[in-house]
Enzyme design. Structure first.
Site, PDB file in Angstrom:
ATOM      1  N   SER A 194      -5.525  64.190  70.353  1.00  0.00           N
ATOM      2  CA  SER A 194      -6.580  63.810  71.291  1.00  0.00           C
ATOM      3  C   SER A 194      -7.829  63.359  70.542  1.00  0.00           C
ATOM      4  O   SER A 194      -8.072  63.740  69.400  1.00  0.00           O
ATOM      5  CB  SER A 194      -6.956  64.988  72.193  1.00  0.00           C
ATOM      6  OG  SER A 194      -5.846  65.449  72.924  1.00  0.00           O
TER       7      SER A 194
HETATM    8  N1  SAH Z   1      -3.298  69.247  71.825  1.00  0.00           N
HETATM    9  C1  SAH Z   1      -2.699  68.164  71.077  1.00  0.00           C
HETATM   10  C2  SAH Z   1      -2.597  66.907  71.918  1.00  0.00           C
HETATM   11  C3  SAH Z   1      -1.208  66.402  71.886  1.00  0.00           C
HETATM   12  S1  SAH Z   1      -0.781  65.158  73.060  1.00  0.00           S
HETATM   13  C4  SAH Z   1      -3.434  67.928  69.766  1.00  0.00           C
HETATM   14  O1  SAH Z   1      -4.467  68.537  69.542  1.00  0.00           O
HETATM   15  O2  SAH Z   1      -2.954  67.131  68.957  1.00  0.00           O
HETATM   16  C5  SAH Z   1       0.017  66.143  74.319  1.00  0.00           C
HETATM   17  C6  SAH Z   1       1.268  66.872  73.938  1.00  0.00           C
HETATM   18  O3  SAH Z   1       1.785  67.480  75.124  1.00  0.00           O
HETATM   19  C7  SAH Z   1       2.399  66.024  73.360  1.00  0.00           C
HETATM   20  O4  SAH Z   1       2.753  66.510  72.092  1.00  0.00           O
HETATM   21  C8  SAH Z   1       3.538  66.194  74.385  1.00  0.00           C
HETATM   22  O5  SAH Z   1       4.811  66.228  73.773  1.00  0.00           O
HETATM   23  C9  SAH Z   1       3.187  67.525  75.017  1.00  0.00           C
HETATM   24  N2  SAH Z   1       3.726  67.771  76.360  1.00  0.00           N
HETATM   25  C10 SAH Z   1       3.862  66.909  77.399  1.00  0.00           C
HETATM   26  N3  SAH Z   1       4.373  67.533  78.477  1.00  0.00           N
HETATM   27  C11 SAH Z   1       4.572  68.830  78.110  1.00  0.00           C
HETATM   28  C12 SAH Z   1       5.094  69.988  78.776  1.00  0.00           C
HETATM   29  N4  SAH Z   1       5.515  69.957  80.055  1.00  0.00           N
HETATM   30  N5  SAH Z   1       5.150  71.150  78.082  1.00  0.00           N
HETATM   31  C13 SAH Z   1       4.735  71.225  76.795  1.00  0.00           C
HETATM   32  N6  SAH Z   1       4.243  70.169  76.115  1.00  0.00           N
HETATM   33  C14 SAH Z   1       4.166  68.992  76.754  1.00  0.00           C
END
Ligand code: SAH
Length: 217
Positions: A63
């Site tokens: 993010s």
């Molecule tokens: N918090 C992360 C942001 C990653 S983007 C950081 O700091 O880098 C969002 C993430 O959510 C992705 O890796 C995606 O695979 C995950 N995601 C999407 N739907 C999800 C779900 N239902 N349960 C767990 N993870 C999920």
């Protein structure tokens, strides 16, 4: 000309976030402490301290720093708080929560990404309990939570996450859920605070854009 060190770039990022309205000094200190360049691919490190989301593989992103700072501010984390993150991704948000003294649990649906990130967090000395699964179901065995932060955008608020927020008691306010809700190309940030066993307060905050929250069930 030599590149300014990552340290200097990180402090410039903190100044920028302050200008953009992040006022919580503890959150800014956490941003100043976490080496974001370690959470992105080597080829992207020169962009690690710009205020932008970056690809981390598997169509996912780390993010934007503003978004991480903003969601973290909304959680109002106190040391010792138990915080659940949905979407571990790169691990950057989880590391920020660790810096604030939270006990951090995190769920990621992409297993290869989770494995990589688990190793990285451990190498950097961040203690995060991360598991593979569908975060829309929460983590009932470890509930209730002082805060839940969802780092992917969905259409609806998953009921299990509401149920897993701590109810308020004499000493502490109830748990808070920070979640982007909306369409694929635009969401609005919601903060939902548990105000009693069956009552919640809902605040609609600013527009935002996240990768999709994908529910397996
Ligand atoms: N918090 C992360 C942001 C990653 S983007 C950081 O700091 O880098 C969002 C993430 O959510 C992705 O890796 C995606 O695979 C995950 N995601 C999407 N739907 C999800 C779900 N239902 N349960 C767990 N993870 C999920």
């Amino acid at each position: 000309m030599a590149h300014p060190s990552y340290d200097r770039q990180r402090h410039a990022l903190v100044d920028l976030l302050r200008e953009k309205g992040i006022a919580d000094e503890r959150v800014l200190e956490a941003i100043a402490a976490v080496p974001r360049h370690e959470f992105v691919d080597e080829a992207l490190r020169h962009r690690a301290y710009k205020d932008e989301a970056l690809p981390i593989g598997l169509k996912q992103t780390i993010s934007q720093p503003f978004t991480v700072a903003y969601q973290t501010s909304l959680l109002e984390v106190q040391p010792g708080h138990r915080i659940l993150e949905i979407g571990t991704g790169s691990g950057y948000q989880a590391a920020i929560l660790c810096e604030l003294g939270a006990r951090v649990l995190s769920i990621e649906r992409h297993e290869p990404l989770l494995k990589r990130t688990r190793d990285l967090l451990k190498d950097l000395g961040y203690r995060v309990l991360a598991r593979h699964g569908d975060g829309t179901l929460g983590w009932p065995a470890s509930a209730p939570f002082d805060g839940i932060v969802v780092t992917a955008g969905g259409a609806v608020v998953p009921d299990p996450l509401l149920e897993q927020l701590r109810a308020p008691d004499a000493d502490r306010p109830g748990g808070r859920l920070i979640i982007p809700i909306g369409e694929a190309d635009k969401q609005i940030m919601l903060r939902i605070t548990r105000t009693g066993p069956d009552s919640f307060e809902r605040e609609e905050l600013m527009d935002c854009l996240f990768v999709p929250l994908i529910a397996d069930h």
